[in-house]
Structure formats: C-alpha cells, structure tokens
Design a protein around this motif. Structure first.
Motif, PDB file in Angstrom:
ATOM      1  N   UNK A   1     -18.411  51.054 -11.047  1.00  0.00           N
ATOM      2  CA  UNK A   1     -16.981  50.747 -11.217  1.00  0.00           C
ATOM      3  C   UNK A   1     -16.796  49.305 -11.701  1.00  0.00           C
ATOM      4  N   UNK A   2     -17.507  48.395 -11.049  1.00  0.00           N
ATOM      5  CA  UNK A   2     -17.377  46.980 -11.435  1.00  0.00           C
ATOM      6  C   UNK A   2     -17.930  46.757 -12.841  1.00  0.00           C
ATOM      7  N   UNK A   3     -19.047  47.402 -13.149  1.00  0.00           N
ATOM      8  CA  UNK A   3     -19.604  47.284 -14.511  1.00  0.00           C
ATOM      9  C   UNK A   3     -18.573  47.760 -15.541  1.00  0.00           C
ATOM     10  N   UNK A   4     -17.892  48.856 -15.203  1.00  0.00           N
ATOM     11  CA  UNK A   4     -16.873  49.413 -16.109  1.00  0.00           C
ATOM     12  C   UNK A   4     -15.721  48.413 -16.278  1.00  0.00           C
ATOM     13  N   UNK A   5     -15.325  47.809 -15.189  1.00  0.00           N
ATOM     14  CA  UNK A   5     -14.208  46.859 -15.248  1.00  0.00           C
ATOM     15  C   UNK A   5     -14.558  45.642 -16.111  1.00  0.00           C
TER      16      UNK A   5
ATOM     17  N   UNK B   1      -9.291  37.674 -12.370  1.00  0.00           N
ATOM     18  CA  UNK B   1      -8.757  37.802 -11.013  1.00  0.00           C
ATOM     19  C   UNK B   1      -9.107  39.186 -10.466  1.00  0.00           C
ATOM     20  N   UNK B   2      -9.725  39.203  -9.287  1.00  0.00           N
ATOM     21  CA  UNK B   2      -9.998  40.468  -8.587  1.00  0.00           C
ATOM     22  C   UNK B   2      -9.252  40.413  -7.253  1.00  0.00           C
ATOM     23  N   UNK B   3      -8.447  41.431  -6.998  1.00  0.00           N
ATOM     24  CA  UNK B   3      -7.718  41.512  -5.721  1.00  0.00           C
ATOM     25  C   UNK B   3      -8.263  42.717  -4.968  1.00  0.00           C
ATOM     26  N   UNK B   4      -8.775  42.465  -3.765  1.00  0.00           N
ATOM     27  CA  UNK B   4      -9.401  43.536  -2.980  1.00  0.00           C
ATOM     28  C   UNK B   4      -8.416  43.974  -1.903  1.00  0.00           C
ATOM     29  N   UNK B   5      -7.727  45.097  -2.149  1.00  0.00           N
ATOM     30  CA  UNK B   5      -6.567  45.446  -1.305  1.00  0.00           C
ATOM     31  C   UNK B   5      -6.643  46.831  -0.696  1.00  0.00           C
TER      32      UNK B   5
ATOM     33  N   UNK C   1     -18.092  46.354  -3.394  1.00  0.00           N
ATOM     34  CA  UNK C   1     -17.380  46.050  -4.647  1.00  0.00           C
ATOM     35  C   UNK C   1     -17.386  44.546  -4.926  1.00  0.00           C
ATOM     36  N   UNK C   2     -17.151  43.754  -3.895  1.00  0.00           N
ATOM     37  CA  UNK C   2     -16.988  42.319  -4.150  1.00  0.00           C
ATOM     38  C   UNK C   2     -18.312  41.612  -4.427  1.00  0.00           C
ATOM     39  N   UNK C   3     -19.409  42.094  -3.840  1.00  0.00           N
ATOM     40  CA  UNK C   3     -20.703  41.493  -4.208  1.00  0.00           C
ATOM     41  C   UNK C   3     -21.004  41.785  -5.672  1.00  0.00           C
ATOM     42  N   UNK C   4     -20.689  43.013  -6.103  1.00  0.00           N
ATOM     43  CA  UNK C   4     -20.904  43.357  -7.520  1.00  0.00           C
ATOM     44  C   UNK C   4     -20.006  42.501  -8.411  1.00  0.00           C
ATOM     45  N   UNK C   5     -18.731  42.342  -8.016  1.00  0.00           N
ATOM     46  CA  UNK C   5     -17.792  41.530  -8.802  1.00  0.00           C
ATOM     47  C   UNK C   5     -18.199  40.054  -8.795  1.00  0.00           C
ATOM     48  N   UNK C   6     -18.662  39.582  -7.645  1.00  0.00           N
ATOM     49  CA  UNK C   6     -19.054  38.170  -7.540  1.00  0.00           C
ATOM     50  C   UNK C   6     -20.224  37.882  -8.477  1.00  0.00           C
ATOM     51  N   UNK C   7     -21.144  38.832  -8.580  1.00  0.00           N
ATOM     52  CA  UNK C   7     -22.290  38.652  -9.489  1.00  0.00           C
ATOM     53  C   UNK C   7     -21.817  38.477 -10.925  1.00  0.00           C
ATOM     54  N   UNK C   8     -20.865  39.310 -11.328  1.00  0.00           N
ATOM     55  CA  UNK C   8     -20.349  39.221 -12.698  1.00  0.00           C
ATOM     56  C   UNK C   8     -19.560  37.927 -12.889  1.00  0.00           C
ATOM     57  N   UNK C   9     -18.789  37.543 -11.883  1.00  0.00           N
ATOM     58  CA  UNK C   9     -17.966  36.323 -12.025  1.00  0.00           C
ATOM     59  C   UNK C   9     -18.835  35.071 -12.024  1.00  0.00           C
TER      60      UNK C   9
ATOM     61  N   UNK D   1     -17.613  27.852 -10.084  1.00  0.00           N
ATOM     62  CA  UNK D   1     -16.398  28.052 -10.878  1.00  0.00           C
ATOM     63  C   UNK D   1     -15.593  29.249 -10.392  1.00  0.00           C
ATOM     64  N   UNK D   2     -16.139  29.963  -9.407  1.00  0.00           N
ATOM     65  CA  UNK D   2     -15.444  31.142  -8.873  1.00  0.00           C
ATOM     66  C   UNK D   2     -14.856  30.778  -7.506  1.00  0.00           C
ATOM     67  N   UNK D   3     -13.570  31.093  -7.332  1.00  0.00           N
ATOM     68  CA  UNK D   3     -12.884  30.792  -6.074  1.00  0.00           C
ATOM     69  C   UNK D   3     -12.651  32.064  -5.272  1.00  0.00           C
ATOM     70  N   UNK D   4     -12.626  31.915  -3.955  1.00  0.00           N
ATOM     71  CA  UNK D   4     -12.235  33.029  -3.085  1.00  0.00           C
ATOM     72  C   UNK D   4     -11.009  32.589  -2.296  1.00  0.00           C
ATOM     73  N   UNK D   5      -9.950  33.396  -2.381  1.00  0.00           N
ATOM     74  CA  UNK D   5      -8.755  33.142  -1.574  1.00  0.00           C
ATOM     75  C   UNK D   5      -8.704  34.201  -0.470  1.00  0.00           C
ATOM     76  N   UNK D   6      -8.816  33.726   0.772  1.00  0.00           N
ATOM     77  CA  UNK D   6      -8.777  34.622   1.928  1.00  0.00           C
ATOM     78  C   UNK D   6      -7.353  34.600   2.478  1.00  0.00           C
TER      79      UNK D   6
END
Ligand SMILES: NC(=O)c1ccc[n+]([C@@H]2O[C@H](COP(=O)([O-])OP(=O)(O)OC[C@H]3O[C@@H](n4cnc5c(N)ncnc54)[C@H](OP(=O)(O)O)[C@@H]3O)[C@@H](O)[C@H]2O)c1
Length: 253
Positions: A76-80, A88-92, A123-131, A179-184
């Motif tokens: 899914x993340x690869x597709x995105x 911006x990735x929002x995990x909701x 999902x977020x580890x996969x997204x973090x790798x890409x970011x 260069x990648x931020x995480x907003x909790x």
C-alpha cells in the motif's frame, strides 16, 4: 509547511490512512489545500472516501486499506509513493468499543489492538522508510488522552493508544535530523462518529477543532512534536498521572 511543498505553501501529495476519518478529514479541510494537491484516501469504504474527496475540492484518489491486513501494508505504501513524494501522512484508522463488550469478546479486543496500534506500526514504518529516503515530510499520529493511563472502563483501547503513543515518540526520535517530522496529537473526547451515543467528557472537542489545531501546527515553523487538543488537557493529564491508584480505579468512565 517548511518542507518541499505545493502551491500556497501546502503539501503537494498527502496520504490519509483511514480515509473516512472525521478527524483526518477535519485536518485536510483545515489545511485549505490547493486544488492541485493530490490526496490519497486509504480505507475500506470506497464510496464514502470518493464523496469525501469531492468535498475537499482536491485531486483525490482512493486506495484499498485494511488496518488489520498487516501483510498488505508495505505494498500500500509503495503504491502511495509510486506517484511521487508524499509530503504528509496522517495515520487516523481507529475503532472504539466499550470495555464491557470487549471483556466478552477477546478476539474483537485483539482486532481493536491490530487496528489502533499494530496496523499503524506496519504502515508508518514503511512510510517512514520512504520519507527518510526522500528527505522531507511530516507524519501525523493520532494518539489520545487515553494513552496516558489505562482506565478500568477503557483499558484495551487505552493500552493500544499507549503503544501507539510510545511508537510515535520513538519514531520521532529515530527520524530526527532526516528532514522528516512526526506530530503526535493527543485529543481528548472528540464529539463525532466514533463517540456517537456517549456522554461528552469534560473538555470535549470536535473533529473541526482538532483539524484546526493540527493545521495551525503544520503551517508553523516546527510542524513536529506533541499537540494536546484542547491545550488545557495537558495539565489535566499530568494530574491524572499523579492520582493514587485506589482513586483512579474508582473512576466510573
Ligand atoms: N473520536 C475521539 O474521541 C478520538 C479521541 C482521541 C483520538 N482519536 C483517534 O483519532 C483517530 C481518528 O478518529 P475519528 O474520530 O476520526 O474516528 P472515525 O471518524 O470513526 O474514523 C476512524 C477511521 O478508522 C477507519 N478504520 C476503522 N477500522 C479500520 C480498518 N480495519 N482498516 C482501515 N480503516 C479502518 C474508519 O474506516 P471505516 O469508515 O471503514 O469504518 C475511519 O476511516 C483514531 O485513531 C482515534 O482512535 C479519536
């Protein structure tokens, strides 16, 4: 947003995991995205996501996503990211169920944890790798005040949110300097679909108010870090931590 951005300083490509989430869509609405922004809505209900995309007035695409199907998340993340950088990735994704129901449904409790915690990790580890590789971007993680201390009336949900909160903080540290931020984000009780039929707790808020607070942070110079919504929850949470356990145990909800 202080990273690579689209027109009017906003993100060019956005991924919302949990594409019908009222809070997630509230954040996107509050960002007032340019019509050129590509918004990827990932979720289970294609029709509702398509309608939400139209309402946002952006270039919206839907992607099938089940938070509990862990073995599909890398694809899914690869597709995105196949269509370009995601700013911006929002995990909701999330579900809420009463503890009295979960007490009688251990499998349902396990699935709640998969949805509210494990699925965010994969999902977020996969997204973090890409970011990390693209060198910019922001990840928004929707934690909760429920993460602060498990309540008898809500402890499976609270345990999942504690795990997610810890993961979000660890992820932020691991991405520091990339260069990648995480907003909790730690909202309190949000009046909406997830809490329908429940009596609002003190300091309740709304998806629109959470959206506005998150958007304001994302537009600022430090988009990462911790955000309580409303801000007045922070001292309340500090008091929660100090309450002696025999008293804490007696909380009715
Ligand atoms: N509402 C509150 O009081 C509150 C407070 C603090 C934190 N939060 C957190 O904020 C986040 C968003 O909540 P919300 O208020 O926006 O709730 P919401 O409107 O009910 O949205 C929840 C989202 O999760 C999705 N979802 C549920 N199970 C899924 C699964 N197995 N696979 C993929 N997607 C799934 C839902 O999709 P469907 O449309 O397919 O069901 C929906 O898009 C959640 O993580 C929640 O725990 C909420």
């Amino acid at each position: 947003m202080p990273d690579k951005s689209g027109a009017a300083g906003g993100p060019s490509r956005v991924l919302l995991l949990g594409g019908t989430s009222e809070i997630g869509l509230g954040i996107l609405a509050a960002l007032r995205l340019s019509p050129d922004t590509e918004v990827l809505l990932a979720g289970r209900d294609e029709q509702r996501m398509a309608a939400a995309g139209k309402e946002l007035g952006v270039r919206a695409r839907t992607l099938p996503f089940d938070a509990t199907a862990l073995d599909t998340h890398q694809a899914l993340i690869d597709q995105a990211f196949a269509g370009g950088d995601v700013d911006l990735v929002i995990s909701a994704a999330g579900i809420l169920a009463g503890q009295e129901i979960l007490d009688r449904d251990p499998l349902g409790a396990g699935m709640l944890v998969e949805t509210n915690f494990t699925g965010h990790v994969s999902t977020l580890l996969a997204a973090a790798g890409r970011m990390r590789a693209q060198g910019h971007g922001t990840i928004v993680v929707l934690s909760s005040i429920a993460a602060i201390r498990p309540r008898k009336a809500n402890f499976v949900y609270g345990a999942a949110k504690s795990g997610l909160d810890a993961f979000g903080r660890g992820l932020a540290d691991s991405l520091h300097g990339t260069g990648v931020n995480v907003l909790l984000v730690r909202p309190g009780f949000v009046i909406g679909r997830m809490t329908a039929g429940m009596k609002p707790a003190p300091l309740s808020t709304t998806p629109a108010a959470v959206g506005a607070a998150v958007a304001a942070r994302l537009r600022g110079t430090s988009p990462g870090g911790l955000l309580w919504v409303p801000a007045t929850l922070a001292p309340l949470a500090a008091a929660f931590r100090l309450l002696p356990r025999p008293l804490w145990r007696r909380l009715p909800r």
